[in-house]
Each structure stands twice: as structure tokens, then as C-alpha cells.
Design an enzyme around this catalytic site. Structure first.
Site, short mmCIF file in Angstrom:
data_model
loop_
_atom_site.label_atom_id
_atom_site.label_comp_id
_atom_site.label_asym_id
_atom_site.label_seq_id
_atom_site.Cartn_x
_atom_site.Cartn_y
_atom_site.Cartn_z
N LEU A 89 0.87 -1.17 0.00
CA LEU A 89 0.00 0.00 0.00
C LEU A 89 0.91 1.22 0.00
CD1 LEU A 89 -2.70 -0.92 2.70
CD2 LEU A 89 -2.95 -1.04 0.21
N ASP A 90 0.49 2.28 -0.69
CA ASP A 90 1.26 3.52 -0.66
C ASP A 90 1.43 3.99 0.78
OD1 ASP A 90 1.36 3.53 -3.43
OD2 ASP A 90 -0.35 4.88 -3.65
N LYS A 91 2.47 4.76 1.01
CA LYS A 91 2.75 5.26 2.36
C LYS A 91 1.53 5.91 2.99
CE LYS A 91 5.62 8.62 4.86
NZ LYS A 91 6.72 9.62 4.75
N THR A 137 -1.63 5.57 2.22
CA THR A 137 -2.88 4.80 2.12
C THR A 137 -2.96 3.88 3.33
OG1 THR A 137 -2.90 4.86 -0.30
CG2 THR A 137 -4.18 3.11 0.75
N ARG A 146 -5.64 5.79 -7.71
CA ARG A 146 -5.47 7.25 -7.79
C ARG A 146 -5.38 7.71 -9.25
NH1 ARG A 146 -0.25 7.81 -4.18
NH2 ARG A 146 -0.55 10.07 -4.51
#
Length: 365
Positions: free
Chosen positions: A167-169, A171, A284
Site C-alpha cells: 500500500l502507498d505510504k 494509504t 489514484r
């Protein structure tokens, strides 16, 4: 729940005899399959096998830890492609997992589920998953190494957690991480299939600026690095050659979405996204391509000041406090890689997104 038990800390030697039907198989392939069969068929208290990846078996061969026990004298196997012979005896020595790299760090973890094979955690926004040049420590991996300790049996011979998705930082949401080589192999296969085999489901909640005209739909658009800004990803338009074949660059990305509700007179929407692929920044980028970027997204949601000015004072303040893209991985389902049990987990919205939803006002009729 499966029990959690420490792993052995000494070399483990497995003695195998090649069956008639296995004759002619490559050494690395034979060992991978034979050790796995031995592990699955071990009687209680009997000698157990070991589930290792083929890459790990090749590594053991190259390290001289596989011995061909001949009629004269034992000799180390040196070639993973060596063809085994029926009746041949082979010994495999597996060392204990090497110490973890990077080091474990005592970072609080929200553990949703854990057994001997895997762990499911709720990753908060702001926590990087894996060490990288810009974030060498204080990551989820550091936290997992400290939390799991000796229950990590080793991925590829090293005592570390097996990351099968990210997961993105900024998110938040649910993640599953492997603790053993066999769990890593099984989970990695499920994520590689992206749910097409019916085993994996991933759903996200996104707050977007406005809602698509179609309340339910699919975005099927390749994603690649932006040609204008290499730090961003971009959804690409389909390109066909003169024969009508798709020659679009980038990697195929598919996102299914459903508009769940709208707020502030339709200014903001809550959208559930289901991934069929797993590309960098996929949700996104795809929502931006539809013309509905995520609230708070500093990379793809710029240029939304005019819309933000139409929010109530409380909603604008909550959006400022959010300080990140409004994206949360709220559902994760998969098949347990060892037991075959269907696993399903759901996580409510985190406080920062809940506060924003609360300030957005009544839902649009």
C-alpha cells in the site's frame, strides 16, 4: 486459529530416495516437490519435510548443501539441472534462517489475525511498507521483524516477512504478510492471479471530487510513468497499429468501481474500488483519468482549490487535517495458503477519513 510456534535454530537434514516415477527430473524441481510431499505427509512426531521455493533449493545446491549419496562415497551436487535417477539417495541440509535484515524496530502494530504461516495487519497512513533509500527504517517490515521474532521461519533463507503486496505510504488499510516460505509462495500466486482464480478479493474506499456519471463501471487503461513528470504515473489512451492490434505501452490496469454515496450536493463521492490488477498508484491514477481525483491527493489531486472552497468550514478543516489521499483498503479476502480456508477481513474507515465524512454533511438524495 493455527498455533504460533518457534522455528528450530539448528541445521535440518532430509534424506530422500528418488522414486521410479521421479527419475529423469531436474534436481531442483525434484527436491522442491519431494520435500513438499514429505512435509504434507508427515506423521505426528515423525520426520517432517520442508516447503521451500525452487529458488531457495537452487541456492542450497549452489551452497553445497545437497549431497548425492552414491554407492562409493557421497559427493555434493553442483548443478541444479542434474537429472536424478530412480533409487538414488539424496541428502539436503537446510540451515536455520539467517538473521533478519533490516533490523526489527518496536513500532506499534495493529494485528488483525496471526498464525504460524501469516499475519494480517491494519497499516496506518504514514507508514512505509518496505525499507528504501528514502526510508531506510521505521517501516512495516521493521515492525513485523520485531513483532514476529523467531516465528518468522525464513523467506529465501533469511528470517524476514514475505511482502506479497503493498500500500502507498499515505494509504491505510489491510495487508497480509507471509511468515514462511510456503505461505509466501501460495500468497504470491494468489496476488499474481489478481482474483481471476476466485481466491483473492481486494476492495478500497476512496473519497473523490465528484462522482462519475455511470454509478458502476470499469476503468481498463494501461498505466506507465508519466512522460511529463517521472515521479507520477499516467493512464494511457489505447493505441492500435494498422492491423488493429493493441500497441499501447505501459502495463494493463483494471479497476472496477461503484459509487456508494455522494455528499455536499454531489461535490464529493464515496467510491468502492475493486482491483483486478495491482499497479503503482492504480486507483489514484484511474480515478483521476475519469476526472474525479481523490480528496487530499498531493500528486494527482492538485487544481481542486475551487471545489474545496465550496466545502463547509468544518469539511475544509477536516480535509486539511487529513493531509493525505483519502484512500483506505477496507476489505481483504484470500485463501489460506496452507489450510485452504477462506479468509475474509474488513476494516472500518480510519478516524481521519471518518471525521472528514462526518463534516461533509448529509448525503445527496
Amino acid at each position: 486459529m493455527m498455533p504460533i510456534a518457534p522455528e528450530p535454530h539448528e541445521d535440518r537434514t532430509h534424506a530422500l530416495t528418488v522414486a521410479e516415477e521421479d527419475g529423469g527430473a531436474r534436481l531442483d524441481k525434484y527436491l522442491t516437490q519431494a520435500l513438499s510431499r514429505k512435509a504434507e505427509g508427515a506423521a505426528p512426531g515423525g520426520e517432517a519435510g520442508e516447503v521451500l521455493s525452487r529458488a531457495r533449493v537452487k541456492q542450497l545446491i549452489e551452497q553445497g548443501r545437497v549431497t548425492l549419496v552414491g554407492e562409493t562415497r557421497p559427493r555434493p551436487a553442483a548443478d541444479p539441472s542434474y537429472r536424478v535417477k530412480p533409487g538414488e539417495r539424496i541428502e539436503v541440509t537446510v540451515p536455520p534462517p539467517a538473521p533478519a535484515r533490516p533490523a526489527g524496530q518496536a513500532i506499534p502494530l495493529d494485528v488483525v489475525y496471526e498464525d504460524t504461516e501469516l499475519i494480517v495487519v491494519m497499516k496506518p497512513a504514514g507508514l512505509v511498507v518496505h525499507p528504501a533509500p528514502g526510508n531506510p527504517d521505521m517501516t512495516l517490515v521493521n515492525a513485523l521483524i520485531a513483532h514476529c521474532g523467531a516465528t518468522l521461519s525464513g523467506i529465501g533463507g533469511e528470517r524476514r516477512p514475505g511482502i506479497v503486496h503493498r500500500l502507498d505510504k499515505e494509504t491505510s488499510g489491510l495487508m497480509v504478510v507471509a511468515k514462511t516460505d510456503r505461505a509466501h509462495q501460495g500468497l504470491a500466486a494468489q496476488f499474481a492471479a489478481h482474483g481471476r482464480d476466485g481466491k483473492l478479493t481486494r476492495r478500497y474506499t476512496a473519497l473523490t471530487w465528484g462522482a462519475p456519471a455511470k454509478k458502476r463501471g470499469t476503468v481498463d487503461a494501461n498505466i506507465a510513468r508519466s512522460s511529463h513528470n517521472r515521479s507520477k504515473m499516467a493512464a494511457l489512451k489505447t493505441r492500435l497499429d494498422e492491423d488493429g492490434d493493441d500497441v499501447t505501452s505501459g502495463r494493463r490496469a483494471i479497476t472496477h468501481y461503484t459509487v456508494k454515496r455522494e455528499f455536499a450536493g454531489g461535490l464529493v463521492a464515496e467510491i468502492e474500488c475493486r482491483l483486478e490488477t495491482g499497479r503503482t498508484h492504480q486507483i489514484r491514477v484511474h480515478m483521476t483519468a475519469l476526472g474525479h481525483p481523490l480528496l487530499g491527493d498531493p500528486t494527482y489531486g492538485t487544481g481542486m482549490k475551487s471545489r474545496a472552497s465550496k466545502l463547509s468550514d468544518g469539511a475544509r478543516a477536516a480535509l486539511t487535517r487529513l493531509g493525505r489521499q483519502a484512500l483506505h483498503a477496507h476489505h481483504l479476502g484470500f485463501e489460506h495458503p496452507v489450510t485452504g480456508e477462506k479468509m475474509s477481513f474488513d476494516a472500518p474507515l480510519p478516524e481521519d477519513m471518518m471525521e472528514l465524512v462526518g463534516e461533509l454533511g448529509d448525503e445527496k438524495e
